[in-house]
Design a protein around this motif. Structure first.
Motif, PDB file in Angstrom:
ATOM      1  N   VAL A 258      29.003  12.144 -76.155  1.00  0.00           N
ATOM      2  CA  VAL A 258      27.956  11.796 -75.527  1.00  0.00           C
ATOM      3  C   VAL A 258      27.935  12.066 -73.909  1.00  0.00           C
ATOM      4  CG1 VAL A 258      25.886  10.318 -75.217  1.00  0.00           C
ATOM      5  CG2 VAL A 258      27.392  10.397 -77.379  1.00  0.00           C
ATOM      6  N   ALA A 259      29.039  11.362 -73.397  1.00  0.00           N
ATOM      7  CA  ALA A 259      29.100  11.519 -72.024  1.00  0.00           C
ATOM      8  C   ALA A 259      29.439  12.926 -71.397  1.00  0.00           C
ATOM      9  CB  ALA A 259      30.419  10.246 -71.557  1.00  0.00           C
ATOM     10  N   SER A 260      29.961  13.946 -72.319  1.00  0.00           N
ATOM     11  CA  SER A 260      30.239  15.246 -71.836  1.00  0.00           C
ATOM     12  C   SER A 260      29.309  15.839 -71.367  1.00  0.00           C
ATOM     13  CB  SER A 260      31.017  15.939 -72.994  1.00  0.00           C
ATOM     14  OG  SER A 260      30.217  16.266 -74.016  1.00  0.00           O
ATOM     15  N   GLN A 261      28.226  15.349 -71.599  1.00  0.00           N
ATOM     16  CA  GLN A 261      26.707  16.086 -70.946  1.00  0.00           C
ATOM     17  C   GLN A 261      26.479  15.708 -69.480  1.00  0.00           C
ATOM     18  OE1 GLN A 261      23.647  15.765 -73.979  1.00  0.00           O
ATOM     19  NE2 GLN A 261      25.045  15.428 -75.543  1.00  0.00           N
ATOM     20  N   TYR A 262      27.059  14.845 -69.117  1.00  0.00           N
ATOM     21  CA  TYR A 262      26.933  14.009 -67.762  1.00  0.00           C
ATOM     22  C   TYR A 262      28.074  14.421 -66.938  1.00  0.00           C
ATOM     23  CZ  TYR A 262      23.064  12.313 -70.563  1.00  0.00           C
ATOM     24  OH  TYR A 262      21.899  11.939 -71.362  1.00  0.00           O
ATOM     25  N   ALA A 263      28.081  15.340 -66.162  1.00  0.00           N
ATOM     26  CA  ALA A 263      29.241  15.866 -65.185  1.00  0.00           C
ATOM     27  C   ALA A 263      29.836  14.356 -64.548  1.00  0.00           C
ATOM     28  CB  ALA A 263      28.738  16.737 -64.304  1.00  0.00           C
ATOM     29  N   GLN A 264      28.927  13.738 -63.771  1.00  0.00           N
ATOM     30  CA  GLN A 264      29.505  12.607 -63.032  1.00  0.00           C
ATOM     31  C   GLN A 264      30.160  11.517 -63.530  1.00  0.00           C
ATOM     32  OE1 GLN A 264      25.845  11.421 -60.629  1.00  0.00           O
ATOM     33  NE2 GLN A 264      26.653  12.837 -58.727  1.00  0.00           N
ATOM     34  N   ILE A 265      29.665  11.307 -64.727  1.00  0.00           N
ATOM     35  CA  ILE A 265      30.197  10.215 -65.651  1.00  0.00           C
ATOM     36  C   ILE A 265      31.465  10.780 -66.140  1.00  0.00           C
ATOM     37  CG2 ILE A 265      30.099   8.756 -67.564  1.00  0.00           C
ATOM     38  CD1 ILE A 265      27.048   8.517 -67.220  1.00  0.00           C
ATOM     39  N   ASN A 266      31.438  11.805 -66.463  1.00  0.00           N
ATOM     40  CA  ASN A 266      32.841  12.478 -67.003  1.00  0.00           C
ATOM     41  C   ASN A 266      34.093  12.385 -65.996  1.00  0.00           C
ATOM     42  OD1 ASN A 266      33.577  13.490 -69.872  1.00  0.00           O
ATOM     43  ND2 ASN A 266      33.534  15.649 -68.952  1.00  0.00           N
ATOM     44  N   ALA A 267      33.401  13.031 -65.058  1.00  0.00           N
ATOM     45  CA  ALA A 267      34.534  12.983 -63.945  1.00  0.00           C
ATOM     46  C   ALA A 267      34.826  11.656 -63.408  1.00  0.00           C
ATOM     47  CB  ALA A 267      33.980  13.687 -62.432  1.00  0.00           C
TER      48      ALA A 267
ATOM     49  N   GLY B 113      25.976  -0.352 -73.209  1.00  0.00           N
ATOM     50  CA  GLY B 113      25.894   1.032 -73.457  1.00  0.00           C
ATOM     51  C   GLY B 113      24.364   1.452 -72.629  1.00  0.00           C
ATOM     52  N   ALA B 114      24.711   2.693 -71.989  1.00  0.00           N
ATOM     53  CA  ALA B 114      23.798   3.426 -71.083  1.00  0.00           C
ATOM     54  C   ALA B 114      22.971   4.203 -72.002  1.00  0.00           C
ATOM     55  CB  ALA B 114      24.365   4.289 -70.214  1.00  0.00           C
ATOM     56  N   PRO B 115      21.757   4.280 -72.400  1.00  0.00           N
ATOM     57  CA  PRO B 115      20.997   4.965 -72.913  1.00  0.00           C
ATOM     58  C   PRO B 115      20.793   6.441 -72.488  1.00  0.00           C
ATOM     59  CG  PRO B 115      19.520   3.508 -71.556  1.00  0.00           C
ATOM     60  CD  PRO B 115      20.821   3.155 -71.231  1.00  0.00           C
ATOM     61  N   THR B 116      20.727   7.399 -73.242  1.00  0.00           N
ATOM     62  CA  THR B 116      20.658   8.879 -72.842  1.00  0.00           C
ATOM     63  C   THR B 116      19.271   9.354 -73.214  1.00  0.00           C
ATOM     64  OG1 THR B 116      21.582   9.593 -74.796  1.00  0.00           O
ATOM     65  CG2 THR B 116      23.127   9.044 -73.012  1.00  0.00           C
ATOM     66  N   ASP B 117      18.970  10.674 -72.718  1.00  0.00           N
ATOM     67  CA  ASP B 117      17.642  11.194 -73.333  1.00  0.00           C
ATOM     68  C   ASP B 117      17.505  11.432 -75.018  1.00  0.00           C
ATOM     69  OD1 ASP B 117      16.993  11.303 -70.581  1.00  0.00           O
ATOM     70  OD2 ASP B 117      17.881  13.478 -70.278  1.00  0.00           O
ATOM     71  N   THR B 118      18.734  11.381 -75.662  1.00  0.00           N
ATOM     72  CA  THR B 118      18.910  11.786 -76.864  1.00  0.00           C
ATOM     73  C   THR B 118      18.488  10.503 -77.761  1.00  0.00           C
ATOM     74  OG1 THR B 118      21.187  11.687 -77.055  1.00  0.00           O
ATOM     75  CG2 THR B 118      20.088  13.998 -76.690  1.00  0.00           C
TER      76      THR B 118
ATOM     77  N   ASP C  38      20.964   8.265 -77.824  1.00  0.00           N
ATOM     78  CA  ASP C  38      22.363   7.619 -77.848  1.00  0.00           C
ATOM     79  C   ASP C  38      22.812   6.702 -76.758  1.00  0.00           C
ATOM     80  OD1 ASP C  38      22.504   8.833 -80.417  1.00  0.00           O
ATOM     81  OD2 ASP C  38      23.435  10.963 -79.523  1.00  0.00           O
ATOM     82  N   PHE C  39      23.945   6.064 -76.968  1.00  0.00           N
ATOM     83  CA  PHE C  39      24.284   5.370 -75.990  1.00  0.00           C
ATOM     84  C   PHE C  39      25.699   5.482 -75.397  1.00  0.00           C
ATOM     85  CE2 PHE C  39      21.093   2.838 -77.949  1.00  0.00           C
ATOM     86  CZ  PHE C  39      20.229   2.167 -77.042  1.00  0.00           C
ATOM     87  N   VAL C  40      25.903   5.759 -74.149  1.00  0.00           N
ATOM     88  CA  VAL C  40      27.324   6.024 -73.530  1.00  0.00           C
ATOM     89  C   VAL C  40      27.832   4.620 -73.267  1.00  0.00           C
ATOM     90  CG1 VAL C  40      28.604   6.943 -71.769  1.00  0.00           C
ATOM     91  CG2 VAL C  40      26.601   8.229 -72.519  1.00  0.00           C
ATOM     92  N   TYR C  41      29.119   4.492 -73.948  1.00  0.00           N
ATOM     93  CA  TYR C  41      29.850   3.341 -73.501  1.00  0.00           C
ATOM     94  C   TYR C  41      31.052   3.516 -72.918  1.00  0.00           C
ATOM     95  CZ  TYR C  41      27.626   0.438 -77.126  1.00  0.00           C
ATOM     96  OH  TYR C  41      26.414  -0.262 -77.638  1.00  0.00           O
ATOM     97  N   PHE C  42      31.184   3.051 -71.736  1.00  0.00           N
ATOM     98  CA  PHE C  42      32.250   3.367 -70.597  1.00  0.00           C
ATOM     99  C   PHE C  42      32.437   1.921 -70.138  1.00  0.00           C
ATOM    100  CE2 PHE C  42      32.581   5.446 -66.317  1.00  0.00           C
ATOM    101  CZ  PHE C  42      33.946   5.674 -66.402  1.00  0.00           C
ATOM    102  N   GLY C  43      33.432   1.288 -70.537  1.00  0.00           N
ATOM    103  CA  GLY C  43      33.907  -0.099 -70.344  1.00  0.00           C
ATOM    104  C   GLY C  43      35.130  -0.325 -70.567  1.00  0.00           C
ATOM    105  N   LEU C  44      35.737  -1.792 -70.258  1.00  0.00           N
ATOM    106  CA  LEU C  44      37.044  -2.095 -70.575  1.00  0.00           C
ATOM    107  C   LEU C  44      37.021  -3.535 -71.208  1.00  0.00           C
ATOM    108  CD1 LEU C  44      40.253  -1.301 -70.143  1.00  0.00           C
ATOM    109  CD2 LEU C  44      40.070  -2.463 -67.901  1.00  0.00           C
ATOM    110  N   VAL C  45      37.869  -3.677 -72.397  1.00  0.00           N
ATOM    111  CA  VAL C  45      38.079  -5.203 -72.721  1.00  0.00           C
ATOM    112  C   VAL C  45      39.645  -5.318 -72.821  1.00  0.00           C
ATOM    113  CG1 VAL C  45      37.948  -6.441 -74.795  1.00  0.00           C
ATOM    114  CG2 VAL C  45      36.242  -4.857 -74.367  1.00  0.00           C
TER     115      VAL C  45
END
Length: 644
Positions: A72-81, A125-130, A132-139
């Motif tokens: 899901v996150a691969s569609q968002y270049a900044q998050i991916n980087a 989770g960060a909502p996307t246009d589709t 879906d949610f992008v999870y990008f965190g740490l436990v």
């Protein structure tokens, strides 16, 4: 036999080279696994000494689960980087910890058990246009079920990424709940209701104290203390009463022994004055600790308040609808421009509302580092607190502000080596059990005074009204629960400072890091130069175009009105000629404007073309040229050999 021996020799050489290659790889893998070379300008992948020391002190293993929705996150270049940056930095932590950190990366894709696990762990989770949610965190977890999370790695927090990661690891490595020892003359526990409300069981503690009590173990230190309890992690001095030498000595020894302190002094505490008016005791209107401040390298005049014309809050002074409010330079509203953006305590603050604040400054010759955290504007001056108390009218105070052009420090971090404020030893006391009046040591005084120790870490604010709810939060009761709606960051400042100071000195030493974002400084410079050269001309052309179009529109409108008139009159030949001329002028002006706008990007486009040529064409050309030269040299060498 000769050709055969040469062939065997060649095969043996190849086999030996292969063996040496494999051996070198095995040796390098065993020896240089953690060796890396960080060639980034800002050393993005080099851990700070504080982080390295924290990791070296780990005893029990810590497990870090890095949740990231790759697809899901691969569609968002900044998050991916940024995810790559986080992943690489986590790898540095693992390498430095020598097996004490276990890193697991989990792909939290939509509609999977991994996504459910991330959500259950408290990640956002960060909502996307589709949808879906992008999870990008740490436990993070330790061996005794302790858990800490970073719900989402927001890019705005990239300068604090190392601090956030090290803080999480430190709190997992030291899971015991910190104890906050508080010395105060303010009614923190009873709140604005005072002692009467406490006796009736209706006390409402000030919100900042309530939040501290929920997150930490708070311990109110009584008025007759002669030492700081050994279990106190952080000492908070909130507008303390006048302290006798034995108590100043206890604080001095606590700080010299590595204890951290958060101090709120005030030249004119309005909260203390309100407490006196409500029959809540005789809290002093001003507070000071000169003997300690002097050795800590801080100058503070408890008789002066800061008046600030620019930061003055608007307060209601009358019911006159034409002029209901006035600016009150004794009550100050600070915004992000007044905070230190590099310190963890103030980096994310947006505003503070303070009242009758004092000023702090470094003493000459101090051995400590004085770092301002909150400062006034340059339209400020000092006034005697007594005078401000006797003449509190906003209009009168505003007139008396005489800007010095100096920005006064309201809050500061003090760090570095110091010596004791009691070089002659513990203060002497005369006790009832000593009828001869001979000096006696304070009760439980240490046998030997700490003269100097590791660098101190203290944060001082010259205001205590930061605790007053009316300056920063609206509260209401709902079904027996108190709901808070903050409109300023007073609570955040105190909680940030407490969180920061309850950590180790290694954690406190961490500062903001540069981001991985590398702006095109050459392009920015070219843009600035082009703007300086052409922007004035472009603005003049835009204005001329606007004026011409306005006149043309007026003429055409006039022609339309004339055509519809009863007499049927039409535009004259002169008016028709004028319209034609205006239209040509509009077209010409637009052409000139396009040329100027093109000039604004000419140098940038030229640079882009040069870089494109270097990246696309120059390297293949150089490789081809090298191959041609090499082939020529080989042919020449072969011809020379045949000639021999």
């Amino acid at each position: 036999m000769k050709p055969l021996s040469r062939r065997i020799y060649a095969l043996g050489a190849i086999a030996l080279a292969a063996v040496i290659f494999v051996a070198l790889n095995i040796a390098a893998d065993a020896t240089f696994t953690t060796s890396k070379l960080d060639l980034t300008q800002n050393k993005l992948y080099t851990l700070s000494p504080g982080t390295v020391h924290t990791l070296d002190q780990l005893v029990e293993p810590i497990t870090l689960k890095f949740y990231y929705s790759k697809k899901v996150a691969s569609q968002y270049a900044q998050i991916n980087a940024y995810a790559g940056r986080v992943r690489d930095l986590l790898g540095e932590y693992v390498a430095q910890a020598h097996g004490k950190i276990i890193l697991q990366e989990i792909d939290a894709e939509p509609f999977t058990s991994a996504e459910d696990e991330a959500s259950a762990a408290g990640l956002s989770g960060a909502p996307t246009d589709t949808g879906d949610f992008v999870y990008f965190g740490l436990v993070g977890s330790n061996t005794i079920d302790g858990r800490q999370t970073i719900p989402f790695f927001a890019q705005e927090r990239e300068p604090y990424l190392e601090y956030d990661l090290t803080s999480l690891i430190y709190r997992l490595a030291t899971p015991k709940k910190p104890v906050i020892g508080i010395v105060s003359s303010l009614p923190l526990e009873s709140g604005a209701g005072g002692i009467a409300a406490m006796l009736q069981g209706q006390a409402q503690p000030f919100m900042i104290y309530e939040e501290l009590r929920q997150s930490y173990t708070t311990k109110m230190i009584g008025p007759n203390f002669d030492r700081i309890p050994a279990d106190v992690t952080l000492l908070v001095l909130a507008h303390p009463p006048p302290l006798p030498p034995k108590q100043l000595y206890a604080i001095d020894q606590y700080v010299l022994g590595g204890g951290h302190a958060l101090v709120f002094l005030d030249p004119m505490s309005e909260l203390a004055q309100a407490s006196q008016g409500g029959g809540q005791g005789m809290a002093p209107s001003s507070s000071d600790m000169k003997q300690l401040l002097r050795v800590w390298g801080v100058d503070y005049d408890s008789s002066k308040v800061v008046l600030d014309r620019q930061l003055a809050q608007a307060v209601q002074t009358s019911s006159d609808p034409r002029n209901p409010v006035a600016r009150y330079p004794l009550w100050l509203h600070f915004d992000s421009a007044d905070f230190d953006p590099t310190d963890q305590v103030t980096a994310n603050l947006q505003s503070l509302n303070l009242a009758s604040v004092g000023a702090l400054s470094p003493l000459k010759g101090a051995t400590t580092f004085f770092t301002p955290l909150v400062r006034s504007s340059d339209e400020a001056s000092l006034m005697d607190a007594i005078q401000a108390k006797l003449d509190p009218k906003p209009q009168d105070l505003m007139v008396q502000v005489e800007p010095t052009g100096k920005r006064y420090t309201i809050a500061a971090r003090i760090s570095g080596p110091v010596k004791t404020a009691f070089p002659a030893g513990p203060p002497t006391l005369t006790t009832a059990s000593d009828p001869a009046g001979k000096p006696a040591q304070p009760k439980n005084a240490p046998a030997q005074i700490k003269a100097s120790a590791e660098p101190i870490n203290v944060i001082i604010m010259a205001d205590s009204d930061i605790f007053d709810d009316r300056f920063w939060v609206h509260t209401e009761s709902l079904y027996g629960h108190r709901l808070a709606s903050p409109f300023a960051d007073n609570g955040a400042f105190v909680l940030n400072a407490v969180e920061n100071l309850t950590g180790s000195n290694d954690l406190i030493s961490l500062r903001t890091r540069a981001t991985s974002n590398r702006p095109f400084v050459v392009v920015q410079k070219l843009q600035s130069q082009a703007q300086a050269r052409f922007q004035q001309e472009a603005d003049a052309l835009k204005q001329r175009l606007s004026d011409t179009e306005s006149r043309l529109h007026a003429l055409e409108q006039g022609g339309g009105a004339a055509a519809s008139a009863p007499s049927g009159t039409a535009l004259s030949a002169e008016q028709q000629h004028e319209i034609t001329r205006f239209r040509r002028e509009v077209a010409s002006t637009r052409t000139e404007l396009r040329d100027v706008q093109h000039s604004l990007r000419k140098d940038i486009d030229r640079l882009g073309a040069v870089l494109a040529f270097i990246n696309i064409a120059l390297v293949p050309i150089l490789v081809a040229a090298f191959a041609i030269v090499l082939a020529f040299l080989r042919r020449r060498r072969r011809a020379h050999a045949l000639a021999m």
